[in-house]
Design an enzyme around this catalytic site. Structure first.
Site, PDB file in Angstrom:
ATOM      1  N   ASP A 157     -11.327   4.311   2.339  1.00 22.64           N
ATOM      2  CA  ASP A 157     -12.814   3.984   1.372  1.00 22.64           C
ATOM      3  C   ASP A 157     -13.503   4.438   2.284  1.00 22.64           C
ATOM      4  OD1 ASP A 157     -10.025   3.374  -0.453  1.00 22.64           O
ATOM      5  OD2 ASP A 157     -10.134   1.488   0.798  1.00 22.64           O
ATOM      6  N   HIS A 211      -8.210  -2.760  -0.990  1.00 25.12           N
ATOM      7  CA  HIS A 211      -8.201  -1.668  -0.793  1.00 25.12           C
ATOM      8  C   HIS A 211      -7.391  -1.400  -2.179  1.00 25.12           C
ATOM      9  CE1 HIS A 211      -6.700   2.135  -0.775  1.00 25.12           C
ATOM     10  NE2 HIS A 211      -5.516   1.905  -0.059  1.00 25.12           N
TER      11      HIS A 211
HETATM   12  P1  NAI Z   1       5.944   7.355   2.799  1.00 28.51           P
HETATM   13  O1  NAI Z   1       6.844   7.453   1.174  1.00 28.51           O
HETATM   14  O2  NAI Z   1       6.005   9.211   2.521  1.00 28.51           O
HETATM   15  O3  NAI Z   1       6.831   7.249   3.462  1.00 28.51           O
HETATM   16  C1  NAI Z   1       6.776   5.546   3.973  1.00 28.51           C
HETATM   17  C2  NAI Z   1       8.277   6.283   5.046  1.00 28.51           C
HETATM   18  O4  NAI Z   1       8.416   3.832   5.306  1.00 28.51           O
HETATM   19  C3  NAI Z   1       9.168   6.323   4.211  1.00 28.51           C
HETATM   20  O5  NAI Z   1       9.896   7.188   5.219  1.00 28.51           O
HETATM   21  C4  NAI Z   1       9.887   5.043   4.516  1.00 28.51           C
HETATM   22  O6  NAI Z   1      11.250   5.123   4.665  1.00 28.51           O
HETATM   23  C5  NAI Z   1       9.504   4.546   5.490  1.00 28.51           C
HETATM   24  N1  NAI Z   1      10.135   2.386   5.393  1.00 28.51           N
HETATM   25  C6  NAI Z   1      10.094   1.953   3.843  1.00 28.51           C
HETATM   26  N2  NAI Z   1      10.026   1.432   4.186  1.00 28.51           N
HETATM   27  C7  NAI Z   1      10.432   0.307   5.366  1.00 28.51           C
HETATM   28  C8  NAI Z   1      10.556  -0.454   6.344  1.00 28.51           C
HETATM   29  N3  NAI Z   1      11.011  -1.127   5.439  1.00 28.51           N
HETATM   30  N4  NAI Z   1      10.663  -0.153   7.695  1.00 28.51           N
HETATM   31  C9  NAI Z   1      10.035   1.229   8.331  1.00 28.51           C
HETATM   32  N5  NAI Z   1      10.124   2.003   7.262  1.00 28.51           N
HETATM   33  C10 NAI Z   1      10.159   2.235   6.264  1.00 28.51           C
HETATM   34  O7  NAI Z   1       4.797   7.742   2.511  1.00 28.51           O
HETATM   35  P2  NAI Z   1       2.992   7.621   2.828  1.00 28.51           P
HETATM   36  O8  NAI Z   1       2.255   8.780   2.379  1.00 28.51           O
HETATM   37  O9  NAI Z   1       3.214   7.518   4.598  1.00 28.51           O
HETATM   38  O10 NAI Z   1       2.632   6.093   2.316  1.00 28.51           O
HETATM   39  C11 NAI Z   1       2.783   4.876   3.407  1.00 28.51           C
HETATM   40  C12 NAI Z   1       1.789   3.552   2.806  1.00 28.51           C
HETATM   41  O11 NAI Z   1       0.120   3.735   2.818  1.00 28.51           O
HETATM   42  C13 NAI Z   1       2.004   3.787   1.070  1.00 28.51           C
HETATM   43  O12 NAI Z   1       2.204   2.181   0.912  1.00 28.51           O
HETATM   44  C14 NAI Z   1       1.355   4.117   0.314  1.00 28.51           C
HETATM   45  O13 NAI Z   1       0.582   3.454  -0.598  1.00 28.51           O
HETATM   46  C15 NAI Z   1       0.037   3.473   1.130  1.00 28.51           C
HETATM   47  N6  NAI Z   1      -1.037   4.227   2.019  1.00 28.51           N
HETATM   48  C16 NAI Z   1      -2.362   3.259   2.074  1.00 28.51           C
HETATM   49  C17 NAI Z   1      -3.572   3.769   2.030  1.00 28.51           C
HETATM   50  C18 NAI Z   1      -4.862   2.723   2.897  1.00 28.51           C
HETATM   51  O14 NAI Z   1      -6.586   3.663   2.675  1.00 28.51           O
HETATM   52  N7  NAI Z   1      -5.069   1.559   3.310  1.00 28.51           N
HETATM   53  C19 NAI Z   1      -3.724   5.622   2.360  1.00 28.51           C
HETATM   54  C20 NAI Z   1      -2.399   6.236   2.080  1.00 28.51           C
HETATM   55  C21 NAI Z   1      -1.572   5.571   1.271  1.00 28.51           C
END
Ligand code: NAI
Length: 327
Positions: free
Chosen positions: A159, A187
């Site tokens: 952000d 966030h």
């Molecule tokens: P994604 O869905 O591509 O990847 C998430 C991964 O986490 C998947 O491979 C899944 O198998 C794995 N996963 C789920 N539960 C798990 C567990 N208990 N232990 C280990 N791995 C586990 O999602 P992406 O795009 O990589 O985003 C990840 C997170 O980051 C989302 O929650 C998203 O909302 C968040 N995010 C936060 C931002 C921020 O500024 N704070 C910015 C962008 C995304």
């Protein structure tokens, strides 16, 4: 050569994981003199995909990368970890209420906090990226009573960087001319990007833009940028999120530049009327590996209202997870 630093990345096979791991292994997370060992944590169904990413990491022949291990067990993945990047989370599915989302994530961040408590290195630093990041960090922290509370942080650096980019474009100035920008609060869409303390060329940023732009363009553009990226890309921010995670940890470990600050969600000490213990974004500096909240900023009525609204949302999330017995 130096002992490698162990970095654990959860959700390693996800989009952000794919953008993040190569940056870590190349030395950008901690600096060019620090070798790293990667521990990847995934759910069992995604371990194979993580193995594929590990093959590619091998194929980069990064001189600083001293090993990769892949786990589907949190206790093993966090054993001896120095830096924990908690990226994997349970996304909101259709029809899911906020309480359901918090509860589902409690089932991930509670056990991961316990595992960090049980086996991480004494200097462990935790950055939660997975949403709802601030409250997931609170849950992990509550499950790790032996780890100093201030080692649990959540990411608002994306952000912050989005706000920098919008302001730079608006004023047609280089990013190096902007300083002291702040993201306050959660966030989420209630976050408050603050231009009243930000400086451009040494002068207050808010005085160099129209009030109309600040309130009706800048703030909503920054707050809703995630949705705009999904709309355009057909997928959520990944490389920019990974970049922000790298920035957050790099600054935490190596310090922020003199005369400037950044934004990070860290446990409140009560500063600026934010209830103690809430993991809220603040203007922060880092020195000797510790975040400090910038003190003494005058908060006008407009900023006060925005900060209070976002903090109220965080308090509500905290109360919900407390009711659910997650903290
Ligand atoms: P994604 O869905 O591509 O990847 C998430 C991964 O986490 C998947 O491979 C899944 O198998 C794995 N996963 C789920 N539960 C798990 C567990 N208990 N232990 C280990 N791995 C586990 O999602 P992406 O795009 O990589 O985003 C990840 C997170 O980051 C989302 O929650 C998203 O909302 C968040 N995010 C936060 C931002 C921020 O500024 N704070 C910015 C962008 C995304």
């Amino acid at each position: 050569s130096a002992t490698p630093v162990t970095v654990t990345v959860t959700g390693a096979a996800g989009q952000i994981g794919y953008a993040l791991l190569f940056r870590i292994a190349s030395g950008q997370l901690l600096g060019p003199d620090t070798p790293v060992k990667l521990n990847l944590l995934e759910i069992p169904q995604a371990v194979k995909a993580a193995e594929g990413t590990a093959m590619e990491l091998d194929d980069c022949a990064f001189p600083l990368l001293r090993g990769i291990d892949i786990f589907d067990d949190a206790n093993a993945a966090f054993s001896g970890t120095n830096v924990a990047l908690l990226v994997g989370a349970r996304p909101r599915s259709k029809g899911m209420e906020r309480g359901d989302l918090l509860e589902a994530n409690g089932g991930i961040f509670g056990p991961q906090g316990k595992a960090i408590n049980a086996g991480a290195a004494d200097d462990v630093r935790v950055l939660v990226v997975g949403n709802p990041a601030n409250t997931n960090a609170l849950i992990a922290q509550a499950s790790a009573p032996d780890v100093p509370a201030d080692r649990f942080t959540a990411m608002t650096r994306l952000d912050h960087n989005r706000a920098l980019a919008q302001l730079s474009k608006k004023l047609g100035v280089g990013l190096d001319e902007i300083s002291k920008l702040t993201i306050w609060g959660n966030h989420s869409a209630t976050q408050y990007p603050d231009l009243f303390h930000a400086e451009v060329g040494g002068k207050i940023a808010a005085e160099q833009v129209e009030r109309e732009w600040l309130e009706n363009d800048f703030i909503p553009t920054v707050a809703k940028r995630g949705a705009a990226i999904i709309e355009a890309r057909g997928a959520s921010s990944a490389a920019s999120a990974a970049n922000a995670a790298v920035d957050h940890v790099y600054d935490w470990v190596n310090g922020t530049p003199a005369g400037d600050w950044t934004s990070a969600a860290i446990p409140s000490d009560g500063s600026y009327g934010v209830p103690e213990g809430i993991i809220s974004s603040f203007p922060v500096t880092s020195e000797n590996g510790e975040w400090k909240i910038v003190q003494g900023l005058e908060i006008d009525e407009f900023s006060r209202g925005r900060i209070d609204a976002s903090v109220a949302e965080l308090v509500e999330e905290r109360d919900t997870v407390a009711t659910l017995g997650l903290i």
